[in-house]
Design an enzyme around this catalytic site. Structure first.
Site, PDB file in Angstrom:
ATOM      1  N   GLU A 108      53.397  33.755  41.446  1.00 51.26           N
ATOM      2  CA  GLU A 108      53.552  34.356  40.109  1.00 51.26           C
ATOM      3  C   GLU A 108      54.634  35.414  40.180  1.00 51.26           C
ATOM      4  O   GLU A 108      55.311  35.554  41.201  1.00 51.26           O
ATOM      5  CB  GLU A 108      52.218  34.943  39.634  1.00 51.26           C
ATOM      6  CG  GLU A 108      51.662  36.029  40.532  1.00 51.26           C
ATOM      7  CD  GLU A 108      50.364  36.648  40.040  1.00 51.26           C
ATOM      8  OE1 GLU A 108      50.029  36.543  38.843  1.00 51.26           O
ATOM      9  OE2 GLU A 108      49.684  37.273  40.873  1.00 51.26           O
ATOM     10  N   LEU A 141      46.908  36.355  39.372  1.00 52.71           N
ATOM     11  CA  LEU A 141      46.060  36.898  38.315  1.00 52.71           C
ATOM     12  C   LEU A 141      45.999  35.845  37.215  1.00 52.71           C
ATOM     13  O   LEU A 141      47.038  35.319  36.792  1.00 52.71           O
ATOM     14  CB  LEU A 141      46.656  38.190  37.755  1.00 52.71           C
ATOM     15  CG  LEU A 141      45.798  38.793  36.633  1.00 52.71           C
ATOM     16  CD1 LEU A 141      44.546  39.440  37.211  1.00 52.71           C
ATOM     17  CD2 LEU A 141      46.576  39.808  35.828  1.00 52.71           C
ATOM     18  N   TYR A 157      41.712  47.420  35.733  1.00 51.39           N
ATOM     19  CA  TYR A 157      42.286  47.754  34.431  1.00 51.39           C
ATOM     20  C   TYR A 157      42.548  46.508  33.604  1.00 51.39           C
ATOM     21  O   TYR A 157      42.437  45.375  34.098  1.00 51.39           O
ATOM     22  CB  TYR A 157      43.580  48.557  34.600  1.00 51.39           C
ATOM     23  CG  TYR A 157      44.781  47.764  35.065  1.00 51.39           C
ATOM     24  CD1 TYR A 157      44.879  47.307  36.371  1.00 51.39           C
ATOM     25  CD2 TYR A 157      45.822  47.455  34.190  1.00 51.39           C
ATOM     26  CE1 TYR A 157      45.991  46.584  36.802  1.00 51.39           C
ATOM     27  CE2 TYR A 157      46.943  46.737  34.617  1.00 51.39           C
ATOM     28  CZ  TYR A 157      47.008  46.300  35.919  1.00 51.39           C
ATOM     29  OH  TYR A 157      48.098  45.576  36.327  1.00 51.39           O
ATOM     30  N   HIS A 200      35.860  55.798  52.755  1.00 55.58           N
ATOM     31  CA  HIS A 200      36.231  54.503  52.183  1.00 55.58           C
ATOM     32  C   HIS A 200      35.042  53.805  51.515  1.00 55.58           C
ATOM     33  O   HIS A 200      35.146  53.264  50.431  1.00 55.58           O
ATOM     34  CB  HIS A 200      36.836  53.586  53.255  1.00 55.58           C
ATOM     35  CG  HIS A 200      38.238  53.962  53.629  1.00 55.58           C
ATOM     36  ND1 HIS A 200      38.552  55.192  54.175  1.00 55.58           N
ATOM     37  CD2 HIS A 200      39.399  53.280  53.538  1.00 55.58           C
ATOM     38  CE1 HIS A 200      39.853  55.250  54.395  1.00 55.58           C
ATOM     39  NE2 HIS A 200      40.397  54.101  54.007  1.00 55.58           N
ATOM     40  N   ARG A 248      37.643  38.969  31.571  1.00 52.23           N
ATOM     41  CA  ARG A 248      38.369  39.164  32.841  1.00 52.23           C
ATOM     42  C   ARG A 248      38.042  40.537  33.430  1.00 52.23           C
ATOM     43  O   ARG A 248      37.908  40.688  34.648  1.00 52.23           O
ATOM     44  CB  ARG A 248      39.873  39.017  32.614  1.00 52.23           C
ATOM     45  CG  ARG A 248      40.657  39.110  33.916  1.00 52.23           C
ATOM     46  CD  ARG A 248      42.123  38.792  33.744  1.00 52.23           C
ATOM     47  NE  ARG A 248      42.800  39.778  32.908  1.00 52.23           N
ATOM     48  CZ  ARG A 248      44.075  39.690  32.531  1.00 52.23           C
ATOM     49  NH1 ARG A 248      44.804  38.652  32.917  1.00 52.23           N
ATOM     50  NH2 ARG A 248      44.622  40.617  31.783  1.00 52.23           N
ATOM     51  N   LYS A 274      42.184  42.348  38.765  1.00 50.91           N
ATOM     52  CA  LYS A 274      43.203  43.187  38.116  1.00 50.91           C
ATOM     53  C   LYS A 274      42.968  44.631  38.564  1.00 50.91           C
ATOM     54  O   LYS A 274      42.379  45.454  37.847  1.00 50.91           O
ATOM     55  CB  LYS A 274      43.151  43.019  36.584  1.00 50.91           C
ATOM     56  CG  LYS A 274      44.492  43.391  35.920  1.00 50.91           C
ATOM     57  CD  LYS A 274      44.603  42.830  34.533  1.00 50.91           C
ATOM     58  CE  LYS A 274      45.759  43.406  33.737  1.00 50.91           C
ATOM     59  NZ  LYS A 274      47.100  43.213  34.274  1.00 50.91           N
ATOM     60  N   ARG A 294      35.678  62.396  50.632  1.00 46.89           N
ATOM     61  CA  ARG A 294      36.506  61.198  50.708  1.00 46.89           C
ATOM     62  C   ARG A 294      36.047  60.309  51.858  1.00 46.89           C
ATOM     63  O   ARG A 294      36.112  60.695  53.025  1.00 46.89           O
ATOM     64  CB  ARG A 294      37.969  61.600  50.923  1.00 46.89           C
ATOM     65  CG  ARG A 294      38.908  60.409  50.952  1.00 46.89           C
ATOM     66  CD  ARG A 294      40.320  60.816  51.361  1.00 46.89           C
ATOM     67  NE  ARG A 294      41.180  59.646  51.459  1.00 46.89           N
ATOM     68  CZ  ARG A 294      41.251  58.852  52.506  1.00 46.89           C
ATOM     69  NH1 ARG A 294      40.505  59.074  53.574  1.00 46.89           N
ATOM     70  NH2 ARG A 294      42.071  57.809  52.500  1.00 46.89           N
TER      71      ARG A 294
HETATM   72  N1  PLP Z   1      50.199  38.445  36.998  1.00 49.25           N
HETATM   73  C1  PLP Z   1      50.353  39.740  37.280  1.00 49.25           C
HETATM   74  C2  PLP Z   1      50.532  40.149  38.712  1.00 49.25           C
HETATM   75  C3  PLP Z   1      50.332  40.696  36.252  1.00 49.25           C
HETATM   76  O1  PLP Z   1      50.462  42.013  36.559  1.00 49.25           O
HETATM   77  C4  PLP Z   1      50.188  40.272  34.916  1.00 49.25           C
HETATM   78  C5  PLP Z   1      50.159  41.226  33.809  1.00 49.25           C
HETATM   79  O2  PLP Z   1      50.249  42.398  33.971  1.00 49.25           O
HETATM   80  C6  PLP Z   1      50.056  38.908  34.661  1.00 49.25           C
HETATM   81  C7  PLP Z   1      50.054  38.016  35.727  1.00 49.25           C
HETATM   82  C8  PLP Z   1      49.895  38.398  33.255  1.00 49.25           C
HETATM   83  O3  PLP Z   1      48.602  38.648  32.769  1.00 49.25           O
HETATM   84  P1  PLP Z   1      48.346  38.760  31.190  1.00 49.25           P
HETATM   85  O4  PLP Z   1      48.961  37.554  30.575  1.00 49.25           O
HETATM   86  O5  PLP Z   1      46.863  38.756  31.069  1.00 49.25           O
HETATM   87  O6  PLP Z   1      48.980  40.015  30.734  1.00 49.25           O
END
Ligand code: PLP
Length: 277
Positions: free
Chosen positions: A176, A200, A30, A100, A49, A144, A98
């Site tokens: 993070e 991310l 997403y 995997h 991304r 993501k 279903r």
């Molecule tokens: N890290 C994580 C785990 C996130 O879920 C998000 C945003 O949802 C971010 C970092 C920040 O990403 P962005 O700046 O692209 O929204």
């Protein structure tokens, strides 16, 4: 109105199969993209991304960047809100049974847009609280993915503890936030975990680094320890919907005696400017 598999329809009418792998496995990816004054902010970066996430999990991108652009603009045209948040998700699609492993399926594409009201500078200046937790997520945090069980558990913990965010550390190194990237200012240097598979790569993260450079803050993309974070001059979190937000308490420790530092207002102002170029 939402977009589902090629159609713009009222949200109440949008339905997907119970055999959709997004429903059964969280098998999808997403993006969340902010829209300011009707303009989609950093769309190219978000689409890039998205493509990386799709490549990592072997889902074909059903649309070209130009097609995405047209679909997103058409969806936005149904709303009169000038600031919005676009949520788009692509799941691998529905299978007959279903299992995997997967065969080639037709991806399910869902997009919705909701009003976005970023916090004002006056609201942010008060500063927010966070808590720390060991990072027990998987090793591909760069994707993501819609499989967000770990992030959901952390976010619920944040809610129950009445803090804004859970700041994660792996082997004591800050990675993070559960839903954001984390920045630490110490002795006029801005530290943040390097990109790679433990975080991310936030689109806002790049913009915060760009803003910091402009504010003559030295940048060091390396991870600091939890102990170093707790004695930092400033701690910020960033995400597309929260922009750049100052944190003034982590666990029981006040950061900078519980008041925002000198760099956050400058970086915030520059970031706001980027939204209107
Ligand atoms: N890290 C994580 C785990 C996130 O879920 C998000 C945003 O949802 C971010 C970092 C920040 O990403 P962005 O700046 O692209 O929204």
């Amino acid at each position: 109105m939402v977009f589902l598999n090629g159609e713009f329809i009222p949200k109440e009418q949008a339905q997907v199969s119970v055999m959709d792998r997004g429903f059964l496995f969280g098998d999808g990816v997403y993006e969340v993209i902010p829209v300011y004054s009707g303009k989609i902010f950093r769309l190219d970066e978000h689409l890039e991304r998205l493509q990386n996430s799709l490549n990592s999990v072997q889902i074909n991108n059903p649309y070209s960047p130009q097609q995405w652009r047209e679909i997103l603009h058409e969806l936005l045209s149904f709303s009169s809100e000038s600031s919005q948040s676009l949520y788009l998700q692509i799941s691998r699609g529905a299978d007959v049974s279903r299992k995997h492993s997967f065969d080639s399926l037709s991806p399910t594409v869902f997009i919705e847009s909701s009003p976005l009201t970023p916090k004002t500078k006056a609201e942010l200046e008060i500063g927010y609280r966070a808590m720390s937790q060991p990072d027990f997520r998987w090793q591909r945090c760069d994707i993501k993915s819609t499989s967000l069980l770990a992030n959901i558990m952390y976010s619920q913990q944040a809610k129950q503890n009445q803090v804004e965010e859970v700041i994660l550390h792996r082997d004591q190194l800050i990675t993070e936030g559960a839903t954001s990237n984390v920045f630490i200012v110490k002795d006029n240097v801005l530290f943040t975990h390097p990109t790679g598979d433990h975080i991310l790569s936030g689109i806002t993260r790049d913009l915060v680094l760009e803003s910091a450079k402009h504010c003559h803050l030295s940048i060091n993309e390396s991870a600091l320890t939890l102990t170093e974070l707790l004695s930092a001059d400033e701690v910020w979190i960033s995400s597309s919907t929260r922009e750049v937000m100052p944190i003034v308490q982590v666990d029981n420790q006040l950061i900078n005696n519980g008041v925002i530092g000198k760099y956050w207002p400058q970086v915030y102002d520059y970031y706001q400017g980027l939204k209107h170029v």
